[in-house]
Design an enzyme around this catalytic site. Structure first.
Site, mmCIF file in Angstrom:
data_model
loop_
_atom_site.group_PDB
_atom_site.id
_atom_site.type_symbol
_atom_site.label_atom_id
_atom_site.label_comp_id
_atom_site.label_asym_id
_atom_site.label_seq_id
_atom_site.Cartn_x
_atom_site.Cartn_y
_atom_site.Cartn_z
ATOM 1 N N HIS A 142 -11.054 67.701 104.739
ATOM 2 C CA HIS A 142 -12.513 67.877 104.785
ATOM 3 C C HIS A 142 -12.929 69.327 104.963
ATOM 4 C CE1 HIS A 142 -11.783 63.655 105.944
ATOM 5 N NE2 HIS A 142 -12.789 63.448 105.124
ATOM 6 N N ASP A 192 -7.196 51.460 96.583
ATOM 7 C CA ASP A 192 -7.868 52.040 97.750
ATOM 8 C C ASP A 192 -8.817 51.041 98.399
ATOM 9 O OD1 ASP A 192 -6.759 54.599 97.382
ATOM 10 O OD2 ASP A 192 -8.290 55.143 95.919
ATOM 11 N N ARG A 198 -28.079 63.726 102.502
ATOM 12 C CA ARG A 198 -27.177 63.103 101.547
ATOM 13 C C ARG A 198 -27.608 61.679 101.200
ATOM 14 N NH1 ARG A 198 -22.403 63.332 98.851
ATOM 15 N NH2 ARG A 198 -21.602 61.212 98.711
HETATM 16 N N1 GLN Z 1 -8.234 57.783 95.350
HETATM 17 C C1 GLN Z 1 -9.436 58.292 95.930
HETATM 18 C C2 GLN Z 1 -9.406 59.807 95.906
HETATM 19 O O1 GLN Z 1 -8.348 60.359 95.994
HETATM 20 C C3 GLN Z 1 -9.570 57.814 97.350
HETATM 21 C C4 GLN Z 1 -10.863 58.257 97.949
HETATM 22 C C5 GLN Z 1 -11.162 57.630 99.306
HETATM 23 O O2 GLN Z 1 -10.294 57.110 99.956
HETATM 24 N N2 GLN Z 1 -12.398 57.687 99.745
HETATM 25 O O3 GLN Z 1 -10.435 60.435 95.841
#
Ligand code: GLN
Ligand code: ZN
Length: 763
Positions: free
Chosen positions: A703, A607, A523
């Site tokens: 995940h 975020d 990745r």
């Molecule tokens: N708002 C983003 C999403 O829902 C948050 C992703 C993250 O926290 N990495 O994808």
């Protein structure tokens, strides 16, 4: 003569060749022989690049099919039993540890992978059992690759991860109690055997990385260096111990002046001020390797600055006791600038990727050996490039500088305290107990990718693309109506990446087409580059959020990426402090937040998943300073709204113990955090610290494709209620749902909403 050295070269190749080959092998599209041959081709090509550039000390064993720490696990036969017992061939066993294996009756999960220091590279964590033994693998990789290079006409310096770091970066296997560092006396003889084998193969010099020296070390780890290096130093090859990503002044006594040490390498890009102390600590014959060419960032080296450092080291130690080197392995920078065809003209002169950096190391060494006149043309061109960057309009925006200078502390604070805000938000938003929401993204379907690609290539018009995005938003709203969630999101279908999307809408960023950097295994990520003062020419997300709100029955949550995450997941500038860049990003985001509010968006999530990884590696002053500006930049970005507007923030981890006060200081009305794979006990910190605001600990793992049963979500919620007051608790998944399918999302969220309803009836 002053030598030049490279600590490691990126493995992927110019076109992510290694990614393509390993993924093809995993998909059974090429054979193991083909993969091995591709590895060999890349190694030879990379050695040649360095030799042609005039580098004196070229690394070997820096190549890896997945991760260099994982290579060492196999090299020392420290493969955990659950993999070793599968009796796979050596490469498949290796990939089974890396990424798990589920085929032909074998079902093993991957080993744990964690961030490599404060970089975005991830390594496989060695895991040690109570009966741990070590033995040198047959056909040891460092020896094999040294001989391969030698046969091709390259004399290389093998790179090993040192024994203290190998153990200290590992962990105790679950159910066992051995302290990893206590295994040192078992491990050292294997290193000695390896060093002897390297010497016998013709390696006179070996680089041993001990990056843990930049940490605050427990006494037993610090004390481990002396016995280890006395034994290793006697094994044959000259040893260069390499440190990077921090200063080693606080641990210098652990390594300096050992008879076993030929040279010490220090990172002088990150910590130039350590030079004097390190020089004083060296023994009379030891060499200092000066890490002056940045292995972590893409900026062209400032030769005049580096030559000053080199001159001062040369006058203290003499020219034959210094080496000019990259600050760390070049693993963390992209392959070559030559692949970039679409950058703005002027910035080409400002950047150096790995291929360009190895030339810089050679030029600096020549300047130091023969005097600046020997490379005058290069020095002149370099000075001109530095000047063009410093004076460019792209770098400097006086309006941004001016606005930054006028920031006053009141801009960091909301109008009122949380209680007043919450009272207003309650009536304004009219939310039930245990409100349900999601973290922002909904499935990024194949169709979305296809349409975005068409739009980027100009195959569809902006109107067509916008209409497509609106249709996606319509669908997301319809699903949320059906599910009965309480706070909606628009689903982020228009976003390629949570940082790139914003970068593309701000001045001060540039984007590459090929500048990939390995994140883990196959990745790679392609971070945008912050080149100058940052500003927002126009609203970035209002169009989509406003449209979504216009068709929703429930409050719509606006969705932004915070200043620290925008900074950390980009290549930052190196000419102004990161705090300045974070504050500029914060001002741009603040305008966006206020614009969202003006357009009827009264819940806004900012975020900050990268807040924690930016924590400086050592506790103390540096960490405090980081937290201060990181927290202030978040507050600056969010504090412009009315009390009745609710600010959310999101984090992809749940370990807050060591910086809880910083999270609390963000003053976000609601925090959503990843929690489903952690013990709910971690939430205890919120009671212990009497945290007053609201929290949504993730109730299910996003995940995996697994759909969480309703009972399991209820179970999680009741555990959470042991630590949180009912009126504090929000119900949401761990993170965004972009990697999932709608078929997984709908039943999972149905269970989530039903579980919330169940608890609503109980209270
Ligand atoms: N708002 C983003 C999403 O829902 C948050 C992703 C993250 O926290 N990495 O994808
Ligand atoms: Zn997340």
């Amino acid at each position: 003569m002053v030598q030049s050295a490279v600590l490691g070269f990126p493995r992927m190749g110019a076109l992510r060749d290694l990614k393509k080959a390993t993924e093809a092998y995993w998909a059974d599209k090429i054979s193991q022989e083909d993969l091995i041959a591709e590895g060999k081709r890349l190694r030879l090509a990379h050695w040649k690049i360095q030799k042609d550039a005039g580098v004196d000390v070229i690394p070997s064993n820096d190549f890896s099919f997945y991760d260099q720490v994982l290579d060492h696990i196999q090299l020392f036969t420290a493969t955990p039993e659950r993999y070793a017992s599968q009796k796979l061939n050596i490469l498949d066993e290796y990939f089974a540890m890396a990424r798990g294996r589920q085929r032909a009756g074998v079902d093993v999960p991957s080993m744990e992978m964690v961030k490599w220091f404060d970089s975005n590279y991830h390594y496989t964590k060695p895991s040690f059992s109570d009966s741990q033994t070590f033995a040198l693998a047959k056909d040891a990789k460092p020896v094999r690759e040294f001989l391969e290079a030698k046969e091709a006409g390259f004399i290389t310096r093998p790179v090993l991860l040192g024994p203290v770091s190998f153990l200290a970066l590992g962990k105790t296997e679950r159910g066992h109690s051995v302290e990893p560092i206590s295994l040192l006396s078992k491990l050292v003889p294997v290193y000695v055997e390896l060093l002897k084998a390297l010497k016998a193969a013709g390696a006179d010099s070996v680089q041993i990385d001990e990056p843990v020296l930049v940490f605050d070390l427990k006494p037993e780890i610090k004390a481990a260096f002396k016995p280890a290096y006395e034994a290793l130093g006697a094994a044959g090859p000259e040893l260069t111990v390499a440190t990077y990503f921090g200063d080693i002044v606080h641990n210098i006594d652990a390594v300096s002046a050992f008879s076993g040490l030929h040279a010490l390498h220090v990172d002088l890009v990150r910590n130039p001020e350590q030079l004097e102390t390190v020089i004083k600590a060296l023994g009379p014959k030891q060499t200092l390797s000066l890490g002056v060419v940045d292995g972590r960032n893409i900026w062209k080296n400032d030769f005049s600055k580096s030559l000053k450092i080199i001159d001062s080291a040369a006058s203290a130690l003499g020219k034959d006791r210094i080496i000019i080197a990259t600050s760390s392995s070049l693993l963390h920078v992209p392959h070559t600038l030559a692949s970039e065809k679409k950058l703005p003209e002027e910035v080409y002169a400002w950047f150096s990727f790995a291929v360009e950096k190895v030339k810089e190391v050679a030029i600096l060494a020549k300047a130091a050996t023969e005097g600046p006149a020997s490379v005058q043309a290069e020095l002149d061109a370099n000075a001109a490039a530095q000047k063009s960057r410093a004076e460019s309009k792209r770098t400097n925006n006086p309006e941004v500088k001016d606005r930054l200078a006028k920031i006053t502390p009141d801009l960091y604070n909301r109008k009122s305290g949380f209680d007043t805000r919450y009272a207003q938000q309650r009536t304004h938003l009219n939310l039930p107990l245990f409100p349900t929401t999601t973290i922002g993204s909904f499935p990024q379907t194949q169709e979305i990718r296809v349409q975005r690609n068409k739009f980027t290539k100009g195959e569809i018009t902006e109107e067509q693309y916008d209409a497509f995005i609106r249709k996606e938003i319509d669908y997301a709203i319809q699903v949320q109506d059906e599910l009965g969630l309480d706070v909606y999101v628009h689903g982020e279908p228009e976003r390629n990446d949570m940082v790139q999307y914003f970068g593309e809408r701000m001045e001060g960023y540039v984007f590459t087409t090929h500048a990939w950097v390995q994140s883990y295994g196959s990745r790679c990520v392609r971070p945008p580059i912050i080149v100058g003062d940052i500003s927002r020419p126009a609203p970035m997300t209002v169009k989509e959020s406003k449209y979504a709100a216009s068709i929703s029955k429930k409050p719509m949550k606006g969705m932004l990426t915070g200043p620290v995450t925008c900074l950390r997941w980009s290549f930052p500038r190196n000419d102004v402090h990161q705090s300045v860049q974070a504050m500029q990003l914060a001002l741009a985001l603040r305008d966006e937040v206020v614009d969202l509010e003006k357009n009827g968006i009264y819940v806004i999530q900012v975020d900050e998943p990268a807040l924690r990884e930016g924590l400086p590696l050592r506790s103390g002053k540096e960490r405090e300073a980081y937290l201060e500006w990181a927290v202030n930049s978040f507050k600056l970005s969010t504090a412009g709204v009315e009390d009745s507007t609710q600010i959310h923030s999101h984090f992809c981890y749940s370990e807050f113990q060591d910086f809880f006060h910083a999270i609390a200081a963000l003053d976000a009305d609601v925090l959503s955090i990843e929690n489903s794979r952690s013990d709910a006990k971690l939430l205890k910190v919120f009671i212990d610290e009497a945290y007053p605001r609201h929290i949504g600990p993730g109730v299910y793992d996003i995940h995996t494709s697994r759909i969480p049963p309703e009972e399991e979500i209820k179970q999680r919620i009741s555990e959470m209620l042991q630590y949180l007051r009912p009126e504090q608790l929000w119900i949401n998944p761990d993170c965004g749902l972009k990697t999932r399918t709608w078929e997984q999302v709908k039943p999972a969220l149905t269970h989530l909403v039903d579980a919330a309803k169940y608890f609503r009836e109980q209270y």
